[in-house]
Design an enzyme around this catalytic site. Structure first.
Site, PDB file in Angstrom:
ATOM      1  CB  SER A 293      58.535   4.469  -5.543  1.00 54.02           C
ATOM      2  OG  SER A 293      58.182   5.691  -3.511  1.00 54.02           O
ATOM      3  CB  ILE A 294      53.622   3.394  -5.107  1.00 53.21           C
ATOM      4  CG1 ILE A 294      52.648   2.981  -5.030  1.00 53.21           C
ATOM      5  CG2 ILE A 294      53.943   2.367  -3.680  1.00 53.21           C
ATOM      6  CD1 ILE A 294      51.635   1.610  -5.225  1.00 53.21           C
ATOM      7  CE  LYS A 295      55.288   3.298   0.995  1.00 58.39           C
ATOM      8  NZ  LYS A 295      54.768   3.322   2.211  1.00 58.39           N
ATOM      9  CG  ASP A 296      56.726   9.719  -6.056  1.00 59.32           C
ATOM     10  OD1 ASP A 296      57.442   9.556  -5.048  1.00 59.32           O
ATOM     11  OD2 ASP A 296      56.949   9.890  -7.325  1.00 59.32           O
TER      12      ASP A 296
ATOM     13  CB  ALA B 194      54.281  12.098  -0.615  1.00 63.13           C
TER      14      ALA B 194
END
Length: 453
Positions: free
Chosen positions: A41-44, A47
């Site tokens: 996901s793009i959230k890596d 994060a």
């Protein structure tokens, strides 16, 4: 060439032209496939940025515990980085999120606490409140707070924006993003508008969320807030990462349209993505009249379809919510093809001998058992035979002594596949309540009859 650890593989995700699902939408439509990040996901991106900023500022110390409220994807990025950097993780999430997301976080060694969805953010039971309480109670802990931590937006300003600008050779005219924390759209949009102020930034919202009305009127309307199914976008508060000055407009997409479009992306483009991608494409199609043939539109595909197997990619889940009306036989259509016969039941206090006589006279092999009008079990020929071989004196005993668990109940919209899977050695039928509240029974014979008929 190799990477020193998995975190170095984050970013530089491909841009892929959509060819089928956006037919009829003017312009070149490109999807930024963020599922190729190691956490899918793009959230890596954000994060790792939030952790690195906290390390530099001294907020996150060696051996510390990361505590965050997350729908799953940010948690995955944080958990992955925590493993490499030597931190522990505790995540709070809502009972709206898919089981796959929770299981994935636990697979990375994180502790996950599931909280109720349908409560105010300030309610002590909400996943925001629980994560804040844990941060106060757990020694040497740090809460990234992805909603208000501007490192979230900054990650996309530094990475996602420049990538899109380079990949489109500066030709991008529109960016379409599902908005949750607001980090992706605000950071990416800010960078792109600095490069070309004419680029339009479109945010995709959902019904039950406050973003669209707030952007258009400046009013935070609590009456707009209600539970919704779409995951990863929309909010019931205003995160600091949502930069309303960068976003040109918001478009709302229904839960149903988002869910069905998510499936269509997989079926028509061969790209296996999550719920927010379906919402983003749904919103783009709704806005197609604002596009011209020469436009270059980039749509962010945030996360991977594997996190939604029990939801958007499960036909029974879709039918239960009235999202899917297809040609596949359901309990309702099987009943429609069945002869209209009254279901035979026996009261739990009737004797085993009476059950034998009923089975013989009615020429049936199993009977639902009732108690005060409610179905509480079942009795079958095989149950009676086994019981009498063991103890012939049971003939006069009430059937409650030898009955087994009731047949499974199914919904009128349950598919023939699900019904067939429930009929096995233990269950020779399923029960269903029709539209009038009457209990009906569906046997294997009824299924065969419906298929052949």
């Amino acid at each position: 060439m190799w990477y020193n650890n998995i975190l170095e593989t984050i970013g530089n995700t491909p841009l892929v032209k959509l060819n089928t699902i956006t037919k009829g939408v003017p312009g070149t439509i490109l999807a930024k496939i963020e599922t190729t990040n190691p956490g899918n996901s793009i959230k890596d991106r954000m994060a790792v940025k939030m952790i690195e900023d906290a390390e530099k500022s001294g907020k996150l110390k060696p051996g510390g515990t990361i505590i965050e409220g997350t729908s799953g994807n940010t948690g995955m990025g944080l958990a992955m980085a925590a493993i490499i950097k030597g931190y522990k993780c505790i995540f709070t999430t809502t009972d709206k999120q898919s089981k796959e997301k929770v299981d994935a976080l636990r697979a990375f060694g994180a502790e996950v606490i599931v909280c109720p969805t349908n409560v105010e953010p300030e309610d002590p039971r909400s996943y925001y409140s629980v994560s804040s309480r844990l941060e106060r109670e757990v020694p040497n802990s740090w809460k990234p707070n992805q909603y208000d931590n501007l490192a979230n937006s900054q990650a996309h300003y530094e990475q996602t924006g420049p990538e899109i600008w380079e990949q489109t050779e500066g030709k991008i005219t529109h960016l379409v993003v599902g908005v949750g924390t607001g980090g992706t759209i605000s950071g990416t949009g800010k960078y792109l508008k600095e490069k070309n102020p004419n680029i339009k930034i479109w945010g995709i919202d959902t019904y039950g969320s406050v973003f669209k009305k707030y952007k258009e009127t400046g009013i935070f309307d609590k009456d707009e807030i209600y539970p919704y199914i779409t995951e990863g976008i929309g909010e019931d508060f205003l995160p600091a990462n949502v930069n309303f000055d960068v976003i040109d407009l918001f478009e709302k997409v229904t839960d149903k349209d988002a869910a069905l479009m998510t499936r269509d992306i997989a079926r028509k483009e061969g790209i296996f993505v999550g719920n927010s991608a379906g919402a983003a494409i749904g919103g783009l199609i709704q806005l197609k009249d604002q596009l011209k043939p020469e436009d270059v539109v980039v749509v962010i595909f945030h996360d991977h379809g594997s996190r939604y197997m029990g939801k958007m990619y499960n036909e029974d889940w879709l039918r239960e919510r009235g999202f899917l009306q297809d040609e596949k036989l359901t309990a309702k259509s099987i009943l429609a093809k069945k002869e209209n016969t009254e279901i035979v039941t026996l009261d739990a206090q009737k004797s085993v001998l009476e059950a034998i006589n009923t089975i013989k006279s009615m020429n049936i092999s199993q009977i639902p058992v009732t108690q005060q009008g409610m179905i509480v079990g079942k009795i079958a020929e095989s149950d009676i035979l086994s019981a009498l071989l063991e103890n012939p004196g049971l003939k006069s005993a009430p059937i409650s002594e030898i009955m087994t668990a009731t047949f499974p109940f199914v919904d009128l919209n349950t598919s023939i596949d699900k019904i067939s899977s429930l009929i096995n050695k233990e269950n020779s039928a399923v029960l269903v309540e029709d539209e009038t509240g009457k209990i009906e029974i569906i046997t294997q014979y009824d299924i065969i009859n419906a298929i052949s008929g």
